[in-house]
Design a protein around this motif. Structure first.
Motif, PDB file in Angstrom:
ATOM      1  N   HIS A 214       0.831  -1.194   0.000  1.00 22.66           N
ATOM      2  CA  HIS A 214       0.000   0.000   0.000  1.00 22.66           C
ATOM      3  C   HIS A 214       0.868   1.247   0.000  1.00 22.66           C
ATOM      4  O   HIS A 214       2.043   1.195   0.351  1.00 22.66           O
ATOM      5  CB  HIS A 214      -0.904   0.030   1.242  1.00 22.66           C
ATOM      6  N   THR A 215       0.265   2.358  -0.367  1.00 24.50           N
ATOM      7  CA  THR A 215       0.877   3.656  -0.114  1.00 24.50           C
ATOM      8  C   THR A 215       0.251   4.242   1.147  1.00 24.50           C
ATOM      9  O   THR A 215      -0.944   4.040   1.418  1.00 24.50           O
ATOM     10  CB  THR A 215       0.658   4.638  -1.282  1.00 24.50           C
ATOM     11  N   VAL A 216       1.063   4.932   1.900  1.00 23.49           N
ATOM     12  CA  VAL A 216       0.615   5.646   3.094  1.00 23.49           C
ATOM     13  C   VAL A 216       1.063   7.089   2.905  1.00 23.49           C
ATOM     14  O   VAL A 216       2.264   7.369   2.843  1.00 23.49           O
ATOM     15  CB  VAL A 216       1.230   5.051   4.371  1.00 23.49           C
ATOM     16  N   THR A 217       0.116   8.010   2.788  1.00 26.62           N
ATOM     17  CA  THR A 217       0.442   9.400   2.468  1.00 26.62           C
ATOM     18  C   THR A 217      -0.023  10.321   3.591  1.00 26.62           C
ATOM     19  O   THR A 217      -1.217  10.394   3.897  1.00 26.62           O
ATOM     20  CB  THR A 217      -0.213   9.835   1.146  1.00 26.62           C
TER      21      THR A 217
ATOM     22  N   GLY B 254       5.880 -11.167  11.491  1.00 19.85           N
ATOM     23  CA  GLY B 254       5.999 -10.998  10.048  1.00 19.85           C
ATOM     24  C   GLY B 254       7.109 -10.027   9.706  1.00 19.85           C
ATOM     25  O   GLY B 254       8.016  -9.792  10.511  1.00 19.85           O
ATOM     26  N   VAL B 255       7.050  -9.463   8.521  1.00 14.39           N
ATOM     27  CA  VAL B 255       8.014  -8.436   8.113  1.00 14.39           C
ATOM     28  C   VAL B 255       7.258  -7.265   7.493  1.00 14.39           C
ATOM     29  O   VAL B 255       6.243  -7.444   6.818  1.00 14.39           O
ATOM     30  CB  VAL B 255       9.074  -8.961   7.116  1.00 14.39           C
ATOM     31  N   CYS B 256       7.756  -6.063   7.764  1.00 13.43           N
ATOM     32  CA  CYS B 256       7.196  -4.832   7.212  1.00 13.43           C
ATOM     33  C   CYS B 256       8.340  -3.976   6.689  1.00 13.43           C
ATOM     34  O   CYS B 256       9.368  -3.852   7.362  1.00 13.43           O
ATOM     35  CB  CYS B 256       6.431  -4.034   8.272  1.00 13.43           C
ATOM     36  N   THR B 257       8.138  -3.363   5.527  1.00 18.54           N
ATOM     37  CA  THR B 257       9.200  -2.572   4.915  1.00 18.54           C
ATOM     38  C   THR B 257       8.640  -1.303   4.296  1.00 18.54           C
ATOM     39  O   THR B 257       7.689  -1.359   3.513  1.00 18.54           O
ATOM     40  CB  THR B 257       9.910  -3.379   3.807  1.00 18.54           C
ATOM     41  N   VAL B 258       9.220  -0.167   4.662  1.00 18.29           N
ATOM     42  CA  VAL B 258       8.988   1.072   3.924  1.00 18.29           C
ATOM     43  C   VAL B 258      10.075   1.142   2.854  1.00 18.29           C
ATOM     44  O   VAL B 258      11.250   1.322   3.155  1.00 18.29           O
ATOM     45  CB  VAL B 258       9.042   2.300   4.843  1.00 18.29           C
ATOM     46  N   GLY B 259       9.677   0.961   1.618  1.00 19.26           N
ATOM     47  CA  GLY B 259      10.661   0.845   0.543  1.00 19.26           C
ATOM     48  C   GLY B 259      10.983   2.138  -0.162  1.00 19.26           C
ATOM     49  O   GLY B 259      12.047   2.267  -0.766  1.00 19.26           O
ATOM     50  N   SER B 260      10.072   3.106  -0.098  1.00 26.11           N
ATOM     51  CA  SER B 260      10.346   4.375  -0.759  1.00 26.11           C
ATOM     52  C   SER B 260       9.639   5.496  -0.014  1.00 26.11           C
ATOM     53  O   SER B 260       8.607   5.288   0.633  1.00 26.11           O
ATOM     54  CB  SER B 260       9.892   4.357  -2.220  1.00 26.11           C
ATOM     55  N   VAL B 261      10.208   6.696  -0.110  1.00 30.59           N
ATOM     56  CA  VAL B 261       9.662   7.890   0.530  1.00 30.59           C
ATOM     57  C   VAL B 261       9.733   9.043  -0.468  1.00 30.59           C
ATOM     58  O   VAL B 261      10.781   9.290  -1.062  1.00 30.59           O
ATOM     59  CB  VAL B 261      10.449   8.271   1.809  1.00 30.59           C
ATOM     60  N   LYS B 262       8.614   9.743  -0.635  1.00 29.24           N
ATOM     61  CA  LYS B 262       8.575  10.898  -1.545  1.00 29.24           C
ATOM     62  C   LYS B 262       7.999  12.089  -0.776  1.00 29.24           C
ATOM     63  O   LYS B 262       6.935  11.966  -0.152  1.00 29.24           O
ATOM     64  CB  LYS B 262       7.695  10.581  -2.746  1.00 29.24           C
ATOM     65  N   THR B 263       8.711  13.208  -0.790  1.00 29.66           N
ATOM     66  CA  THR B 263       8.240  14.382  -0.076  1.00 29.66           C
ATOM     67  C   THR B 263       7.969  15.540  -1.028  1.00 29.66           C
ATOM     68  O   THR B 263       8.627  15.690  -2.062  1.00 29.66           O
ATOM     69  CB  THR B 263       9.267  14.856   0.972  1.00 29.66           C
TER      70      THR B 263
ATOM     71  N   LEU C 223       4.508   0.814   1.581  1.00 22.93           N
ATOM     72  CA  LEU C 223       4.583  -0.167   2.667  1.00 22.93           C
ATOM     73  C   LEU C 223       4.380  -1.565   2.112  1.00 22.93           C
ATOM     74  O   LEU C 223       3.378  -1.837   1.437  1.00 22.93           O
ATOM     75  CB  LEU C 223       3.520   0.130   3.729  1.00 22.93           C
ATOM     76  N   ASP C 224       5.331  -2.448   2.381  1.00 23.16           N
ATOM     77  CA  ASP C 224       5.267  -3.863   1.988  1.00 23.16           C
ATOM     78  C   ASP C 224       5.206  -4.698   3.262  1.00 23.16           C
ATOM     79  O   ASP C 224       6.088  -4.601   4.114  1.00 23.16           O
ATOM     80  CB  ASP C 224       6.510  -4.215   1.167  1.00 23.16           C
TER      81      ASP C 224
END
Length: 412
Positions: free
Chosen positions: A214-217, A256-265, A281-282
């Motif tokens: 998902h994206t989280v904005t 489990g596992v959680c990953t924030v793979g990219s960030v855009k500001t 978010l993965d």
């Protein structure tokens, strides 16, 4: 009759043919990938098998048996750019060696049909859609969506497929290849550190984890970085930073596992408080309930952090796949086969996705074997596995093939 060293030698020859100083370059539907396919076909020509490319571009070699019910052994020759020498191609070339042994033992007529498949574009490295060929065969390919895909040079997937003789509209017809499939086996490097940490060469795979992406904005207010006091800022990045730390607690809580793979500001300049911060978010887990709980916890945490920072938050869907457990009997058989070549083993889930997941989704009994990865590193030119462990993996796959053929024959 089995010669694991031949597999190792062929893996090295393929590395020499299709790699460079940066690693493997067998990206799907490129000239290098075509050369890898030719390498495989040349070796299959020495066997009494029929070969063909299906409607999606997967390559099949069939050794007919006394029964039309088929045992499938599969893998993928394609790689990521600058990839490793074992990822995917170990599966195919180990399967080739097993096919040789079965052919020799049974004089070209085994008790069940044996098929070796090289799935097309497992990696998704070029067009961003993993498991293309196996999802077509499994009935999970949306042609309309696939037509939209382009690589970084603007080449569409449809055009890339046409170049190698495949019509995208026909790709779903690959489903016919699984009509008589009774079981599917896949050997793969682990691509992670678990087996190495346990000092074990091989493991039986329980299944592939479910994935939620998902994206989280976070939405705040842009303001001058010099004139805006800290206590009145509505800083989207503050909420995002707190969220980035919280996902580690969420992963630990649920296993489990959680990953924030990219960030855009945005506005993305040094003199402005961040107005908008978008994260990807993965999340992955082998249990569907736990995966759903992780996603709910992430939404709750993001909402709270947004509120604390004077911001709001929105969520966007990217992609998901359910957890896919492998066949219990075949997991037992895989473990038994491993124990014929080494005194101990371990059962573990697969964090990465594999073609085996799509085959299992299609209702075909499936299992995977993992062989240890040195340093747990893959998709990298330093990817490696000890040669004695590679030899053991070929032996274990061969034993598992025998057990599975017997199981298919008994259940016919």
């Amino acid at each position: 009759m089995l010669d694991p060293q031949r597999t190792i030698d062929e893996l090295k020859a393929l590395r020499e043919l299709t790699g460079d100083e940066q690693g493997a370059q067998r990206v799907a539907f490129t000239d290098t990938w075509v050369a890898a396919r030719a390498f495989l076909k040349e070796r299959l020509d020495a066997l009494p098998v029929t070969q063909h490319m299906d409607a999606a571009g997967n390559w099949w070699a069939t050794l007919p048996g006394e029964s039309e019910r088929a045992l499938l052994i599969g893998g993928h020759l394609d790689s990521v750019p600058n990839g490793g020498w074992l990822d995917g191609c170990l599966n195919v070339l180990a399967g080739l060696e097993v096919l040789r042994r079965v052919n020799e033992q049974y004089g070209g007529r085994p008790p069940v049909t044996l098929k070796l498949v090289d799935w097309a574009d497992e990696e998704g490295a070029r067009f961003g859609r993993s498991l293309y060929g196996s999802s077509a065969a499994g009935g999970n390919l949306d042609v309309t969506e696939m037509r939209k895909l382009k690589d970084r040079d603007g080449v569409g997937l449809e055009d890339a497929l046409a170049r190698v003789g495949v019509t995208l509209a026909d790709a779903p017809n690959a489903r016919t290849e699984l009509e008589n499939a009774a079981a599917y086996l896949e050997l793969h490097i682990e691509q992670g550190p678990v087996l190495e940490h346990l000092d074990l060469p091989l493991g039986a795979v329980l299944g592939t984890v479910g994935v939620e992406r998902h994206t989280v904005t976070f939405h705040g207010q842009a303001a001058h970085s010099g004139s805006t006091p800290m206590n009145v800022r509505r800083d989207a990045f503050l909420a995002a930073g707190r969220f980035g730390q919280a996902i580690y607690d969420i992963a630990a809580r649920h296993g489990g596992v959680c990953t924030v793979g990219s960030v855009k500001t945005l506005p993305g300049i040094v003199t402005s408080v961040v107005e908008t911060c978008e994260l990807t978010l993965d999340q992955r887990h082998l249990n569907a309930g736990s995966l759903a709980a992780m996603w709910q916890d992430a939404q709750d945490a993001a909402t709270q952090f947004a509120q604390d920072a004077g911001c709001t938050v929105t969520f966007g869907y990217l992609w998901n796949i359910e957890p896919i457990p492998f066949h219990p009997m075949l997991i037992d058989a895989a473990e038994a086969s491993i124990l014929t070549v080494t005194p101990a083993t371990h059962r573990l889930p697969s964090g990465p996705l594999h073609d085996a997941a799509e085959v299992a989704r299609a209702g075909i009994p499936t299992v995977m074997l993992f062989v240890q990865s040195l340093r747990g590193i893959s998709h990298n030119k330093i990817e490696d596995t000890r040669e004695d462990h590679l030899a053991l993996s070929v032996q274990a796959l061969d034993d598992l093939t025998t057990r599975t053929m017997d199981w298919i024959a008994r259940s016919s």
